[in-house]
Enzyme design. Structure first.
Site: not given
Length: 407
Positions: A335, A332
């Protein structure tokens, strides 16, 4: 395996003048000024002589060549959005369709034993349109296991129209993921382009490079796709230089250029310099979605996260603190940016002691992922010490938004 689609030559010249909006498209008054080599008045900022000269050159048509990644040239440094096709059972195959532009969809099939994951599978592509997969249209693909999932992947090159009696290679990566723990999931096969189109043009007595990339992997070039410029190929391939939407501007030698015409098959683009009214540094800062978060001072110590749900809830109950749960994955991107810019920002670290922070890997913590209905990453959940959900947020949160989330 090279695949020849039914040859349907289609030439579409796309008038980007009609789709450019905002500051990317000069007004008629701007054009008059440019045609006059930028005559200034009190309301118009001065522009450099270099930009004046570039504007005076006018439109530059650049012929493009399809490029295929190789060991010596991996090309553009980012992956576009992938496409997917739902698979339906037909005989002993799972069958779907790959759609490229206005051409007839091509059937793609997967033969796999879903009850025994990890074994070899067979991928078929119906090149002759007979709704079957013969030996020449079929290849064996092996699985690789990652985090309990089995990945079946391969590469293919389609041949799409480029010029009369000429086709262009369109390389794609194709993959299928089998998760033994999600037996009820509808099977889906995915593909993503791996090539790009590139051309060399002469500017200020030296060669420069222009490129366009198919951002949605559909085989044609539209305003949603991307382009870039560079003093050489290496510079053009860089992420910041190759991800501009085709209907937006790109920078070359600190001067803004826009596409005024683009062939939908990627044979050529026509570009011209224009006055954007700001410097490259100002423009890049304005377009940087994380610019505001970069400006916050860094705390002495970034936020510390626990990684065990039961331990975090026990600590929260003992100390009567709320829990910030951050569902992330190793792949991700947002993230990782939150780790870098948000959880290290001083306004956030100053409040960290009032909460218990917990990070959970969505690929590993499947029961908790299902319990909290997590479908995208990052997903942040604020819990009371007794586990009651206060609020939930999906996607990147900047420093200001994250502080609001904690309230």
């Amino acid at each position: 395996m090279r695949i020849l689609l039914p040859f349907l030559f289609l030439m579409i010249v796309w008038p980007f003048e009609s789709v450019s909006q905002g500051q990317d498209k000069p007004t008629p008054k701007d054009r008059e000024s440019q045609d006059a080599i930028g005559e200034e008045n009190d309301a118009t900022p001065a522009i450099s002589e270099k930009l004046r000269a570039a504007i005076a050159i006018g439109a530059l048509k650049i012929d493009l060549t399809p490029m295929v990644p190789s060991a010596s040239n991996s090309g553009v440094r980012w992956s576009p959005k992938g496409n997917k096709a739902e698979l339906k059972e037909r005989d002993d195959w799972l069958v779907g369709q790959i759609k490229m532009g206005d051409h007839k969809p091509v059937e793609i099939g997967l033969k796999i034993d879903r009850s025994s994951p990890g074994g070899d599978a067979f991928l078929g592509i119906d090149t002759n349109g007979d709704e079957a997969f013969n030996a020449e249209e079929t290849e064996s693909i092996k699985a690789s296991e990652t985090r309990g999932k089995f990945w079946y992947s391969t590469k293919h090159t389609f041949e799409l129209p480029f010029a009369e009696r000429v086709t262009r290679p369109y390389p794609v990566s194709i993959w299928f993921v089998l998760d033994p723990e999600e037996k009820s999931a509808e099977p889906v096969i995915r593909w993503i382009r791996s090539g790009w189109h590139e051309g060399v043009f002469r500017f200020h007595d030296h060669d420069c490079v222009a490129l366009i990339t198919d951002s949605d992997s559909d085989g044609i070039f539209t305003a949603a796709d991307a382009w870039g410029l560079g003093a050489d190929a290496k510079q053009a391939y860089e992420f910041d230089n190759s991800t501009n939407n085709i209907d937006k501007h790109a920078w070359l030698e600190s001067m803004p250029f826009q596409i005024v015409d683009c062939d939908s098959q990627g044979r050529s683009i026509t570009i011209r310099a224009f006055d954007l009214g700001m410097s490259e540094a100002e423009d890049r800062e304005q377009k940087d979605p994380y610019s505001a978060d970069r400006k916050f001072p860094r705390g002495e110590t970034p936020v510390t996260f626990l990684h065990d749900f039961d331990a975090a809830m026990a600590e929260a109950k003992t100390e009567n603190r709320r829990v910030v749960v951050d569902f992330e994955t190793t792949w991700c991107g947002p993230c990782k940016v939150m780790d870098q810019l948000v959880y290290s920002a001083q306004p956030v670290t100053e409040q960290a002691g009032s909460f218990v922070f917990l990070k959970l890997d969505g690929d590993e913590q499947k029961e908790l992922k299902e319990k909290y209905q997590v479908e995208a990453f990052p997903t942040l959940i604020l819990l009371e010490p007794d586990g009651t959900v206060i609020r939930k947020s999906v996607g990147y949160l900047g420093v200001v938004e994250f502080l609001e989330f904690l309230k």
